[in-house]
Design a protein around this motif. Structure first.
Motif, mmCIF file in Angstrom:
data_model
loop_
_atom_site.group_PDB
_atom_site.id
_atom_site.type_symbol
_atom_site.label_atom_id
_atom_site.label_comp_id
_atom_site.label_asym_id
_atom_site.label_seq_id
_atom_site.Cartn_x
_atom_site.Cartn_y
_atom_site.Cartn_z
ATOM 1 N N ILE A 23 47.102 18.554 20.479
ATOM 2 C CA ILE A 23 45.669 18.755 20.205
ATOM 3 C C ILE A 23 45.124 19.885 21.068
ATOM 4 O O ILE A 23 44.333 20.721 20.606
ATOM 5 N N MET A 24 45.557 19.946 22.315
ATOM 6 C CA MET A 24 45.142 21.063 23.172
ATOM 7 C C MET A 24 45.672 22.386 22.633
ATOM 8 O O MET A 24 44.969 23.410 22.658
ATOM 9 N N LYS A 25 46.891 22.394 22.147
ATOM 10 C CA LYS A 25 47.464 23.637 21.621
ATOM 11 C C LYS A 25 46.779 24.058 20.331
ATOM 12 O O LYS A 25 46.722 25.245 20.012
ATOM 13 N N MET A 26 46.236 23.089 19.598
ATOM 14 C CA MET A 26 45.428 23.420 18.429
ATOM 15 C C MET A 26 44.190 24.196 18.864
ATOM 16 O O MET A 26 43.822 25.202 18.244
ATOM 17 N N TYR A 27 43.555 23.744 19.928
ATOM 18 C CA TYR A 27 42.407 24.452 20.489
ATOM 19 C C TYR A 27 42.819 25.861 20.917
ATOM 20 O O TYR A 27 42.122 26.849 20.630
ATOM 21 N N ARG A 28 43.931 25.960 21.620
ATOM 22 C CA ARG A 28 44.431 27.264 22.082
ATOM 23 C C ARG A 28 44.636 28.221 20.923
ATOM 24 O O ARG A 28 44.200 29.382 20.966
ATOM 25 N N CYS A 84 50.111 11.166 31.864
ATOM 26 C CA CYS A 84 49.697 11.000 30.464
ATOM 27 C C CYS A 84 48.181 11.038 30.305
ATOM 28 O O CYS A 84 47.668 11.557 29.308
ATOM 29 N N SER A 85 47.449 10.500 31.287
ATOM 30 C CA SER A 85 45.998 10.499 31.155
ATOM 31 C C SER A 85 45.396 11.885 31.338
ATOM 32 O O SER A 85 44.308 12.155 30.833
ATOM 33 N N SER A 86 46.086 12.789 32.046
ATOM 34 C CA SER A 86 45.588 14.162 32.120
ATOM 35 C C SER A 86 45.729 14.847 30.757
ATOM 36 O O SER A 86 44.869 15.654 30.359
ATOM 37 N N PHE A 87 46.786 14.517 30.019
ATOM 38 C CA PHE A 87 46.901 15.009 28.639
ATOM 39 C C PHE A 87 45.759 14.457 27.784
ATOM 40 O O PHE A 87 45.204 15.163 26.932
ATOM 41 N N TYR A 88 45.419 13.208 28.026
ATOM 42 C CA TYR A 88 44.341 12.558 27.272
ATOM 43 C C TYR A 88 43.011 13.262 27.527
ATOM 44 O O TYR A 88 42.264 13.582 26.588
ATOM 45 N N LEU A 89 42.706 13.528 28.797
ATOM 46 C CA LEU A 89 41.466 14.227 29.120
ATOM 47 C C LEU A 89 41.421 15.600 28.461
ATOM 48 O O LEU A 89 40.388 16.014 27.914
ATOM 49 N N GLY A 90 42.539 16.317 28.525
ATOM 50 C CA GLY A 90 42.583 17.643 27.913
ATOM 51 C C GLY A 90 42.358 17.600 26.415
ATOM 52 O O GLY A 90 41.642 18.435 25.847
ATOM 53 N N ALA A 91 42.967 16.605 25.764
ATOM 54 C CA ALA A 91 42.809 16.470 24.317
ATOM 55 C C ALA A 91 41.375 16.101 23.955
ATOM 56 O O ALA A 91 40.817 16.603 22.963
ATOM 57 N N LEU A 92 40.757 15.225 24.740
ATOM 58 C CA LEU A 92 39.369 14.844 24.492
ATOM 59 C C LEU A 92 38.438 16.036 24.650
ATOM 60 O O LEU A 92 37.509 16.239 23.848
ATOM 61 N N LYS A 93 38.672 16.856 25.682
ATOM 62 C CA LYS A 93 37.829 18.039 25.879
ATOM 63 C C LYS A 93 38.058 19.060 24.773
ATOM 64 O O LYS A 93 37.111 19.688 24.293
ATOM 65 N N THR A 181 50.429 17.579 34.412
ATOM 66 C CA THR A 181 50.784 18.611 33.438
ATOM 67 C C THR A 181 49.677 18.810 32.407
ATOM 68 O O THR A 181 49.473 19.920 31.919
ATOM 69 N N GLY A 182 48.956 17.749 32.083
ATOM 70 C CA GLY A 182 47.858 17.898 31.133
ATOM 71 C C GLY A 182 46.774 18.811 31.661
ATOM 72 O O GLY A 182 46.170 19.588 30.904
ATOM 73 N N ALA A 183 46.509 18.755 32.978
ATOM 74 C CA ALA A 183 45.516 19.643 33.588
ATOM 75 C C ALA A 183 46.008 21.085 33.566
ATOM 76 O O ALA A 183 45.223 22.026 33.376
ATOM 77 N N TRP A 184 47.302 21.281 33.779
ATOM 78 C CA TRP A 184 47.891 22.626 33.683
ATOM 79 C C TRP A 184 47.762 23.172 32.268
ATOM 80 O O TRP A 184 47.324 24.310 32.065
ATOM 81 N N LEU A 185 48.129 22.361 31.279
ATOM 82 C CA LEU A 185 48.077 22.820 29.897
ATOM 83 C C LEU A 185 46.640 23.138 29.488
ATOM 84 O O LEU A 185 46.393 24.088 28.736
ATOM 85 N N ALA A 186 45.692 22.364 29.989
ATOM 86 C CA ALA A 186 44.291 22.633 29.677
ATOM 87 C C ALA A 186 43.877 24.019 30.163
ATOM 88 O O ALA A 186 43.185 24.761 29.447
ATOM 89 N N LYS A 187 44.306 24.394 31.359
ATOM 90 C CA LYS A 187 43.971 25.724 31.871
ATOM 91 C C LYS A 187 44.670 26.808 31.064
ATOM 92 O O LYS A 187 44.071 27.841 30.745
ATOM 93 N N VAL A 188 45.927 26.589 30.726
ATOM 94 C CA VAL A 188 46.659 27.571 29.923
ATOM 95 C C VAL A 188 45.980 27.782 28.571
ATOM 96 O O VAL A 188 45.919 28.905 28.056
ATOM 97 N N CYS A 189 45.451 26.711 27.997
ATOM 98 C CA CYS A 189 44.840 26.777 26.663
ATOM 99 C C CYS A 189 43.398 27.267 26.685
ATOM 100 O O CYS A 189 42.769 27.383 25.630
ATOM 101 N N GLY A 190 42.851 27.538 27.873
ATOM 102 C CA GLY A 190 41.494 28.052 27.952
ATOM 103 C C GLY A 190 40.427 26.991 28.058
ATOM 104 O O GLY A 190 39.239 27.282 27.869
ATOM 105 N N LEU A 191 40.820 25.754 28.378
ATOM 106 C CA LEU A 191 39.861 24.660 28.492
ATOM 107 C C LEU A 191 39.264 24.541 29.890
ATOM 108 O O LEU A 191 38.353 23.747 30.109
ATOM 109 N N GLY A 192 39.791 25.311 30.832
ATOM 110 C CA GLY A 192 39.279 25.269 32.190
ATOM 111 C C GLY A 192 39.760 24.045 32.948
ATOM 112 O O GLY A 192 40.769 23.426 32.612
ATOM 113 N N ASP A 193 39.032 23.695 33.988
ATOM 114 C CA ASP A 193 39.400 22.570 34.852
ATOM 115 C C ASP A 193 38.886 21.271 34.251
ATOM 116 O O ASP A 193 37.693 21.131 33.995
#
Length: 384
Positions: A23-28, A84-93, A181-193
């Motif tokens: 879902i984060m990569k979809m945003y990216r 896993c919950s950091s991935f969840y936060l990233g996907a929700l954002k 890792t979810g927090a890292w992926l969020a930054k890579v995808c442009g979602l910020g912190d």
């Protein structure tokens, strides 16, 4: 794999990190591609995927994943955890951002994100790094302890110890290199912190302090020791610096994966820990310098394994270069001084980008790029 459809219905073989990361990569890809109509055509399946994740792993709407979560370690983590919950936060954002752009009601996703962010930063942070709270009670999924009645006397004590700590293959209070890792992926995808920056930085400092080993001669790894062994160094997947290891932790905990080394290193760079990140990379590349190992085959589960491509994020970690086709904005946030040149690939063109004495420049080798605004460390500047 399983022949029982119930396994898939109950989510035992749907990977939480993979599905939420998608879902984060979809945003990216939307921000790279710049086509909101394309996003609109796929939004129904994006929201369906996220709603499945909520229903399966967060049915009580806590904002963190509680039910057993299948993941890249080929096991289920029971209870909330940073990984896993950091991935969840990233996907929700990500879903909140995509849905808002489409005029969708995403208030529920925003509420879950706010709740989850608070819980992760309070309940799952032990002062040094983010952990797992192993949980078996109060869940929809029943926990089945290992039956010891037919076991020999030598195994009974071990099994009882396992059952007391909960399911086997967890990480508990361990310092997991993959723990955010979810927090890292969020930054890579442009979602910020998506999590408090200071706590993320402390976590990464702990990963560097506890998990990076320059010599593995005395390290015991009963799983796949060929990834790194003897006088070689590497970033261990997990350690237990608090002195409370899990009796039988997740099966890859003593291994070294290049894909995680590059992920952690680039995340360190993004958070200003440049020398620590470079040290992790140097340690990894010394194993693959061509003397003993193939420098082009950083194998993990197989040869030329794709996870090592997380190394591409090192470019972003050091330069902060990212182009947003929706906002038509070029972002630069250098971690290596006021002069550098780096590669840039976008949906419409590619070339080089960088800073020269603090001033941004862009030189396209092919295609075109519509840049309306250039931000250097958050400050608007004129692009040359």
């Amino acid at each position: 794999a399983s022949d029982d459809p119930e396994d898939y219905i109950r989510g035992r073989f749907a990977a939480a990190d993979g599905q939420l990361g998608g879902i984060m990569k979809m945003y990216r890809d939307w921000r790279i591609y710049g086509d909101t109509e394309w996003l609109k055509s796929l939004w129904p399946v994006v929201s369906q995927s996220l709603d499945y994740c909520i229903r399966t792993w967060d049915p009580r709407h806590t904002g963190v994943l509680e039910e057993p979560q299948h993941n890249t370690f080929d096991i289920q983590f029971w209870g909330p955890n940073g990984m896993c919950s950091s991935f969840y936060l990233g996907a929700l954002k990500a879903a909140t951002g995509m849905g808002s752009a489409l005029g969708q009601d995403v208030a529920h996703y925003k509420r879950l994100y706010d709740k989850g962010k608070h819980l992760i930063e309070t309940d799952l942070f032990n002062g040094e790094y983010f952990i797992q709270k192993v949980r078996t009670k109060g869940l929809n999924e029943p926990f089945q302890p290992v039956d010891d009645k037919d076991m020999g006397a030598g195994y009974v004590e071990i099994v009882r110890s396992i059952n007391k700590s909960g399911p086997k293959y967890q990480y508990g209070n361990g310092c997991l290199s993959d723990g955010l890792t979810g927090a890292w992926l969020a930054k890579v995808c442009g979602l910020g912190d998506i999590i408090d920056q200071d706590k993320v930085k402390k976590h990464l400092k702990s990963v560097y302090k506890y998990n990076l080993k320059k010599d593995l001669t005395d390290h015991v790894n009963p799983q796949r020791p060929s990834y790194a062994f003897g006088p070689e160094g590497g970033l261990l997947m997990c350690t237990w610096p608090m002195g409370d290891p899990i009796p039988i932790p997740f099966i890859y905990s003593n291994e070294v994966w290049t894909g995680i080394e590059y992920m952690a290193a680039s995340h360190m760079m993004m958070m200003g820990l440049v020398e620590e990140g470079c040290d992790v990379v140097r340690t990894c590349r010394r194993r693959y310098d061509g003397t003993v190992r193939n420098p082009f085959d950083e194998y993990e589960c197989g040869h030329y394994y794709v996870r090592a491509l997380s190394s591409y994020a090192l470019l972003q970690g050091l330069t902060g270069v990212r182009y947003d086709a929706i906002d038509r904005t070029l972002h630069i946030d250098s971690r290596q001084g006021d002069s550098f040149r780096s590669f840039l690939a976008t949906a419409t063109g590619f070339g080089t980008v960088g800073l020269k004495n603090g001033k941004p420049f862009l030189e396209l080798a092919s295609g075109k790029l519509d840049v309306r605004e250039t931000l250097v460390s958050g400050v608007e500047m004129t692009l040359s």
